[in-house]
Write a protein that holds these residues in place. Structure first.
Motif, PDB file in Angstrom:
ATOM      1  N   ASN A   1      -1.409  12.129   5.717  1.00 19.03           N
ATOM      2  CA  ASN A   1      -2.705  11.521   6.045  1.00 19.03           C
ATOM      3  C   ASN A   1      -2.947  10.266   5.235  1.00 19.03           C
ATOM      4  OD1 ASN A   1      -3.718  12.991   8.094  1.00 19.03           O
ATOM      5  ND2 ASN A   1      -4.636  14.552   6.768  1.00 19.03           N
ATOM      6  N   THR A   2      -2.612  10.331   3.959  1.00 20.31           N
ATOM      7  CA  THR A   2      -2.791   9.170   3.090  1.00 20.31           C
ATOM      8  C   THR A   2      -1.960   8.009   3.595  1.00 20.31           C
ATOM      9  OG1 THR A   2      -2.968  10.714   1.287  1.00 20.31           O
ATOM     10  CG2 THR A   2      -2.703   8.426   0.711  1.00 20.31           C
TER      11      THR A   2
ATOM     12  N   PHE B   1      -8.059   0.923  17.031  1.00 18.11           N
ATOM     13  CA  PHE B   1      -7.680   2.215  16.458  1.00 18.11           C
ATOM     14  C   PHE B   1      -6.926   3.069  17.477  1.00 18.11           C
ATOM     15  CE2 PHE B   1     -10.972   2.711  12.807  1.00 18.11           C
ATOM     16  CZ  PHE B   1     -10.345   1.674  12.157  1.00 18.11           C
TER      17      PHE B   1
ATOM     18  N   VAL C   1      -4.790  -2.618  10.773  1.00 14.18           N
ATOM     19  CA  VAL C   1      -5.715  -2.685  11.911  1.00 14.18           C
ATOM     20  C   VAL C   1      -7.095  -3.077  11.409  1.00 14.18           C
ATOM     21  CG1 VAL C   1      -6.653  -1.430  13.853  1.00 14.18           C
ATOM     22  CG2 VAL C   1      -4.402  -0.880  13.023  1.00 14.18           C
TER      23      VAL C   1
ATOM     24  N   ALA D   1       2.259   1.822  -3.309  1.00 14.90           N
ATOM     25  CA  ALA D   1       1.282   2.334  -4.270  1.00 14.90           C
ATOM     26  C   ALA D   1       0.987   3.814  -4.046  1.00 14.90           C
ATOM     27  CB  ALA D   1      -0.007   1.530  -4.170  1.00 14.90           C
ATOM     28  N   LEU D   2       1.008   4.243  -2.809  1.00 17.73           N
ATOM     29  CA  LEU D   2       0.551   5.604  -2.525  1.00 17.73           C
ATOM     30  C   LEU D   2       1.665   6.565  -2.104  1.00 17.73           C
ATOM     31  CD1 LEU D   2      -2.829   4.962  -0.762  1.00 17.73           C
ATOM     32  CD2 LEU D   2      -2.451   6.185  -2.873  1.00 17.73           C
TER      33      LEU D   2
ATOM     34  N   ALA E   1       0.838  -1.199   0.000  1.00 17.47           N
ATOM     35  CA  ALA E   1       0.000   0.000   0.000  1.00 17.47           C
ATOM     36  C   ALA E   1       0.868   1.241   0.000  1.00 17.47           C
ATOM     37  CB  ALA E   1      -0.920  -0.010   1.217  1.00 17.47           C
TER      38      ALA E   1
ATOM     39  N   GLU F   1       2.274  12.294   1.314  1.00 16.58           N
ATOM     40  CA  GLU F   1       1.075  12.836   1.963  1.00 16.58           C
ATOM     41  C   GLU F   1       0.871  12.119   3.289  1.00 16.58           C
ATOM     42  OE1 GLU F   1      -1.528  15.641   2.086  1.00 16.58           O
ATOM     43  OE2 GLU F   1      -0.626  15.239   0.126  1.00 16.58           O
TER      44      GLU F   1
ATOM     45  N   ARG G   1      -3.334   2.130   8.241  1.00 20.02           N
ATOM     46  CA  ARG G   1      -4.403   1.708   9.132  1.00 20.02           C
ATOM     47  C   ARG G   1      -5.333   0.704   8.455  1.00 20.02           C
ATOM     48  NH1 ARG G   1      -8.244   5.864  12.260  1.00 20.02           N
ATOM     49  NH2 ARG G   1      -9.531   5.536  10.436  1.00 20.02           N
ATOM     50  N   ALA G   2      -5.639   0.965   7.180  1.00 19.38           N
ATOM     51  CA  ALA G   2      -6.567   0.067   6.483  1.00 19.38           C
ATOM     52  C   ALA G   2      -5.962  -1.321   6.318  1.00 19.38           C
ATOM     53  CB  ALA G   2      -6.931   0.639   5.117  1.00 19.38           C
ATOM     54  N   THR G   3      -4.630  -1.399   6.202  1.00 17.49           N
ATOM     55  CA  THR G   3      -4.033  -2.703   5.962  1.00 17.49           C
ATOM     56  C   THR G   3      -3.654  -3.420   7.258  1.00 17.49           C
ATOM     57  OG1 THR G   3      -2.003  -1.470   5.575  1.00 17.49           O
ATOM     58  CG2 THR G   3      -3.112  -2.348   3.649  1.00 17.49           C
TER      59      THR G   3
ATOM     60  N   GLU H   1      -3.549   6.546   6.632  1.00 15.83           N
ATOM     61  CA  GLU H   1      -4.747   5.757   6.354  1.00 15.83           C
ATOM     62  C   GLU H   1      -4.412   4.458   5.632  1.00 15.83           C
ATOM     63  OE1 GLU H   1      -7.104   9.083   5.399  1.00 15.83           O
ATOM     64  OE2 GLU H   1      -7.322   8.927   7.559  1.00 15.83           O
ATOM     65  N   SER H   2      -3.380   4.504   4.763  1.00 12.62           N
ATOM     66  CA  SER H   2      -3.061   3.262   4.071  1.00 12.62           C
ATOM     67  C   SER H   2      -2.488   2.247   5.058  1.00 12.62           C
ATOM     68  CB  SER H   2      -2.126   3.497   2.878  1.00 12.62           C
ATOM     69  OG  SER H   2      -1.058   4.312   3.239  1.00 12.62           O
TER      70      SER H   2
END
Lengths: 458, 304
Positions: free
Chosen positions: A40-41, A57, A51, A33-34, A30, A38, A47-49, A44-45
């Motif tokens: 925040n991005t 959280f 947790v 890819a991103l 992730a 950034e 956290r999504a992968t 979030e990437s």
């Protein structure tokens, strides 16, 4: 960067978040890819992968800035605003101070704070390596600031001002200087706090995992430290999740019932009556539970665990009604089903205050009979979680007897050792013979066995 | 296909779905890592809506599988169409007779019939259910598996094969591979814990109640007829209700219903009377309504 992510994952695991190898690989992909530009991005990437539970959280939010945040706000320099003469005055005034304080004042005025290594060393000397969790971090940070000389800072600044005034620095310049020093002081404190936080997280991740394993399973509930309690909570959750698949399996086995001629004829109407699909009568083997949990003063140390258990059981078994009592019975099914585990348990304990010498199982059972007897029928298993300490009130064994006859089974979980039964206000010896089974549940190992037997009996 | 996160948010926005930065990031990641998304959160915050908007934004059909207790493979994957097979057997009786006309023994007839049996178990008679439809579709699709927490544990385990390899095995036909990998969104209302294995395979997205400003934007977008100051007031009240200890908190969908109700009733302002009359749109339990009325009664002056 990859190393940092690996370290971060270790930190998360140490904080009790379950992260698998596949998930950390996902996190790397992730990030690839991103990118990391950034913030925040990036956050979030990860956290999504990594947790997969909203309960975790909080741990993520606590650790993320420690691993990926800056090391704190930057210090400003006070020297730029001063003229050459004034700078010399300042140097002279600082030179007159003692060693440690001189260094602190130097950091605060020059804008060049301690290096990373110096901060690390300071944190270590203040005991960051011995702290167990982030809450102890505040204490360590305070010690660290003290070591840096913050305790005497006020008087030092006073003295400095006095000296500078004597040397003839203008009031305006002094005030400007003080402003910068004040800002730097906060920034330095922040830097120190972050450094301590990071060091605690790292050393927690490096500590061997000695809390897991059989030791924990056999530790009595009321002697647990908070950390162990957290681990145990996860353990209870895992335990009940395993149970669910077992319960489902039994339901499936139960599904092969007798041949259902009526159903078969109805189902095969659409094939012109040729019996292509056979129908069988399904045996309903869905467990139905009524859980009654004692949350009186004597039970408080273990009440949280027992309520957790009640919560998880209700989560897994669709037909469950839960009750809790101290002096009187209350239904808690709704509180439990509407909230997340921790909140639900707190809410129940808050709604039913302990109150000394208030336990009255007899009265509670009476209320239960009046209000909720419909929750118990021939298919349901009644589980009473409590120590049977009834505060010398009437035990109402007659009601227990009726309950046992009405229910499919009546089971008692008692957190007290058998030795303690019957002592003081315990009525356990009177209740025990009326139950279909009584389990002593003093630690997780015993709890696991007891719940397993409960489910196995349907 | 999306170019970047801003593109995701922009295109979802054009489908009237206001995506937070978090949602944008996760959707973009799902596309670039080819992983399913698991969206959790309270009911009615727009998890299902996200799938619809996603499908529309990339211009792909949406295949939806609604889960419920007792859902099994045959209802989710495929069924044989018995009735059609029967009908064909009847119609093809003459042809069958021709095929079998010159055989001498029963065994020979059975053998010859066995050679032809593929006819009856071919894709012609396969009735694809949502999962197989998504895998066999000629164009890539968005697959929505709604409320997975309602399905049984066995079904969850079965989904693992589909979600990790995008293939399923039909005993009579062999393994069917996906022609195009579908984009998958699973939603869960968190009525029970999902298995670790399933979570591991997914990207996790927690959709919570929106902030005041975000919700106001949603109301303005979806119910443009509501006057701005009324919208502001309505959202403020909903947020106040969410802070109360209610059995079921009002969700976005209920906020929108309420906003539409206010428009339909032609209300000029939200006074106490309108509020009491329409409160049942927001709250679905008698006890909650009573509690909210009490609260509004106490602080009535705050709602002119």
């Amino acid at each position: 960067m990859d190393d940092r992510i690996v370290e971060f994952v270790r930190g998360l695991r140490a904080a009790g978040v379950r992260v698998s190898l596949a998930e950390s690989v996902d996190a790397m992909n992730a990030v690839e890819a991103l990118g990391i530009a950034e913030k925040n991005t990036f956050r979030e990437s990860l956290r999504a992968t990594l947790v997969k539970e909203s309960d975790d959280f909080a741990a993520f939010d606590e650790l993320f800035p420690l691993y990926f945040g800056s090391s704190g706000p930057v210090l400003q320099s006070a020297l730029e605003d001063l003229s050459g003469d004034e700078q010399e005055m300042l140097q002279a005034a600082l030179a007159a101070m003692s060693g440690r304080l001189q260094q602190l004042m130097d950091w605060l005025t020059s804008g060049e704070g301690p290096t990373k290594e110096e901060l690390e060393e300071l944190a270590r000397r203040s005991g960051a390596d011995w702290a167990d969790n982030q809450r102890e971090g505040h204490w360590v940070t305070r010690r660290m600031l003290q070591q840096m000389g913050f305790a005497h800072l006020e008087e030092q600044i006073q003295q400095l001002v006095q000296k500078l005034q004597e040397m003839g620095m203008s009031q305006e310049a002094i005030e400007k200087l003080l402003g910068v020093v004040e800002a730097n002081r906060e920034a330095l404190a922040e830097q120190a706090a972050r450094q301590v936080g990071l060091q605690i997280a790292q050393q927690r991740a490096n500590r061997p995992d000695d809390l897991h394993g059989s030791d924990l399973m056999n530790k009595p509930f009321n002697t647990l430290t908070e950390e162990e309690a957290n681990l145990l909570r996860k353990e209870v959750q895992r335990l009940v999740t395993q149970l669910r698949s077992r319960a489902a399996l039994r339901r499936k086995r139960g599904a092969k019932g007798k041949f259902d001629s009526k159903g078969t004829i109805r189902a095969n109407q659409r094939y012109g009556g040729v019996p292509l699909e056979l129908k069988f009568k399904k045996k309903k083997l869905k467990p139905s539970l009524a859980l009654i949990c004692d949350v009186s003063t004597s039970m408080r140390p273990v009440a949280e665990f027992m309520l957790r258990l009640v919560y998880e059981l209700q989560d897994q078994v669709a037909k469950t009604r839960s009750f809790a009592f101290n002096s009187d019975m209350q239904e808690i099914s709704v509180t439990l089903s509407g909230n997340r585990a921790a909140e639900a348990v707190t809410a129940v304990l808050y709604n039913i205050p302990p109150g000394y010498y208030a336990t009255d199982l007899g009265n509670s059972l009476n209320t239960f009979f009046k209000e909720w007897l419909s929750a118990v029928d021939g298919r349901s298993t009644v589980v009473i979680v409590g120590d049977g300490r009834n505060n010398y009130n009437s035990p109402r064994t007659d009601l227990i007897k009726t309950l046992q006859r009405r229910a499919k089974r009546l089971i008692w979980f008692n957190p007290e050792h058998q030795r303690q039964w019957g002592t003081g206000d315990s009525d356990m010896f009177e209740y025990a013979p009326l139950c279909d089974a009584v389990y002593v549940v003093r630690n997780l190992a015993q709890l696991a066995t007891a719940v397993d037997k409960l489910m196995a009996g349907g | 296909m999306f170019k970047d996160i801003a593109d995701v948010r922009g295109r979802l926005g054009r489908q009237q779905y206001i995506a937070s930065e978090e949602i944008g990031t996760v959707v973009y990641l799902a596309q670039s890592l080819c992983k399913p998304i698991l969206a959790e959160g309270p009911a009615g915050v727009g998890k299902t809506e996200l799938a619809k908007a996603w499908a529309a934004a990339v211009g792909r059909p949406l295949v939806r599988l609604q889960c419920y207790e007792g859902l099994d493979e045959s209802k989710a994957l495929y069924e044989w169409e018995y009735a059609k097979q029967m009908l064909y057997t009847q119609l093809l009786r003459d042809t069958l007779q021709n095929v079998l006309s010159d055989v001498q023994s029963l065994g020979e007839a059975a053998n010859r019939l066995a050679q032809e049996e593929d006819v009856f178990f071919s894709e012609n008679f396969l009735l694809p259910r949502p999962l197989l439809t998504a895998l066999m579709s000629d164009e890539p699709v968005v697959l929505l598996i709604d409320e997975i927490d309602r399905a049984d544990v066995e079904f969850e385990a079965f989904l693992l094969e589909v979600l990790s390899d995008f293939q399923v095995s039909v005993p009579e036909l062999g393994t069917i591979h996906a022609k195009h990998q579908p984009m998958v969104l699973l939603t869960s209302n968190n009525t029970r814990e999902l298995s670790e294995a399933l979570k591991r395979r997914c990207l996790y997205l927690y959709v919570d109640y929106p902030t005041h400003d975000a919700e106001l934007n949603i109301v303005r977008l979806k119910v443009p007829d509501l006057r701005p100051e009324m919208a502001q007031q309505a959202v403020a009240i909903v947020h106040q209700l969410r802070n109360m200890d209610l059995r079921k908190l009002p969700s976005i969908s209920e906020t929108l219903d309420w906003a539409r109700a206010l428009v339909t009733l032609n209300a000029d302002s939200i006074d106490e009377k309108t509020l009491t009359n329409t409160l049942t749109v927001l709250l679905k339990y008698e006890a909650d309504v009573a509690k909210a009325k009490r609260m509004m009664g106490n602080g009535g002056s705050r709602y002119p």
